[in-house]
Design an enzyme around this catalytic site. Sequence first.
Site, short mmCIF file in Angstrom:
data_model
loop_
_atom_site.label_atom_id
_atom_site.label_comp_id
_atom_site.label_asym_id
_atom_site.label_seq_id
_atom_site.Cartn_x
_atom_site.Cartn_y
_atom_site.Cartn_z
CG PHE A 88 -17.20 9.26 24.52
CD1 PHE A 88 -16.38 10.60 24.59
CD2 PHE A 88 -16.17 8.63 23.93
CE1 PHE A 88 -15.07 10.89 24.59
CE2 PHE A 88 -14.67 8.63 23.72
CZ PHE A 88 -14.15 9.89 24.10
CG ASP A 159 -21.80 2.53 23.80
OD1 ASP A 159 -21.05 2.24 24.77
OD2 ASP A 159 -21.44 3.55 23.10
CG HIS A 162 -21.64 5.58 30.28
ND1 HIS A 162 -22.59 6.73 29.89
CD2 HIS A 162 -20.51 5.50 29.79
CE1 HIS A 162 -21.84 7.54 29.08
NE2 HIS A 162 -20.44 6.76 29.23
CD GLN A 185 -11.32 6.40 30.45
OE1 GLN A 185 -12.39 6.35 30.83
NE2 GLN A 185 -10.36 7.42 30.69
CE LYS A 188 -16.41 4.42 29.82
NZ LYS A 188 -15.18 5.48 29.32
NE ARG A 217 -1.08 -18.23 14.06
CZ ARG A 217 -0.02 -18.20 14.52
NH1 ARG A 217 0.73 -16.98 15.22
NH2 ARG A 217 1.01 -19.02 14.36
CE1 TYR A 224 3.04 -17.42 12.44
CE2 TYR A 224 4.39 -19.11 11.31
CZ TYR A 224 4.44 -18.22 12.34
OH TYR A 224 5.37 -18.02 13.40
NE ARG A 234 -2.86 -11.60 20.43
CZ ARG A 234 -2.37 -11.49 19.34
NH1 ARG A 234 -2.98 -12.01 18.36
NH2 ARG A 234 -1.13 -11.15 19.06
#
Length: 386
Positions: A88, A159, A162, A185, A188, A217, A224, A234
């Site tokens: 993909f 990767d 799968h 996703q 999956k 951060r 900050y 996140r």
Amino acid sequence: MSPQPGPTFPDWPQFDDTERRALDRALSQGQWWRMGGSEVESFEREFAGYHGAGHALAVTNGTHALELALQVMGAGPGTEVIVPAFTFISSSQAAQRIGAVAVPVDVDPDTYNIDVTAAADAITPRTKVIMPVHMAGLMADMDALDKLASDAGVRILQDAAHAHGARWQGKGVGELNSVASFSFQNGKLMTAGEGGAVLFPDTDEYEKAFLHHSCGRPRTDRGYHHQVAGTNMRMNEFSAAVLRAQLGRLDGQIDLREQRWRFLSALLARIPGVRPQGGDSRADRNPHYMAMFRLPGWSEERRNLLVDRLVDTGIPAFAGFRAIYRTAAFWEIGAPEESVDALAKRCPNADAISQDCVWLHHRTLLASEQALSDTAEIVAGLVAAG
């Protein structure tokens, strides 16, 4: 005349009251982001433990997981990342979007996984990472890849989009001393609609990745003091809560899919002109994200027509991935200085597989043996009809 109804398959995604309770639990916390809630951290701990990894970092999606992992591993402008040509497009785009050059290499014609010799031939002084894709859940040759990477002084990024729950010679994806990325996703093997994760064996790289995924951060910062140029990747608390429920049923689903693939692949192998995806005995747990088979010698157009006819019968069939160098997107940024024809000549297996491969969604492997017998019968009839 409407097509005759075909075999019946379970819906996907699968869920029950476990997910409903998990969502209510996340809702009731009153804090719906990872810095205030507990679901993301709990999921990371459980997912890392399940795969035998030192650390897991949950992120927004699988493509971001690849980008983040590559960045932490030192890929970027002036570097190259070796990727299989049959995959993909996120595998190559993740490298390209952080400024690296994605270098496609050929795959094995039986397993569809990266060809280790082709990867070795593609290594240059600029190579930073080799990215094997565990195609359809079948793990690539990690023994040979680890040796190649060690000898060449480069890194491995698995990767594993799968390959949730896959094992190599009894070891989980996180036990192989390399970074690995996952996708959650909607299609999956476990899903929250979107989401991703990166497994790290090294604490320092995990902490670096945390900074990059959270706008640079630190966890406890109140002033900050952004320490690196990061972004916001996140995962939210609701996604993590759903994924904890999904993880709880993964093993049972894998057991069933492994049984069903043995049954279906034997039936497919008896059909003249059909070649199911091969295996590797060292990949001793395969979660089977796809049920894949080839039709050697078929054109892309003929294969696509077969897929359409399978879909008309209710079978969730798809065409194989297009070779990445045969997409317009591949050439926009970070492409090697080779033509399409030159890459196709270097990647004959990937080029052929992208034209003649068909895959069935993994929910087919959660169906009954009768449904799979019916599926094989339909495939046989359509293949014979041409």
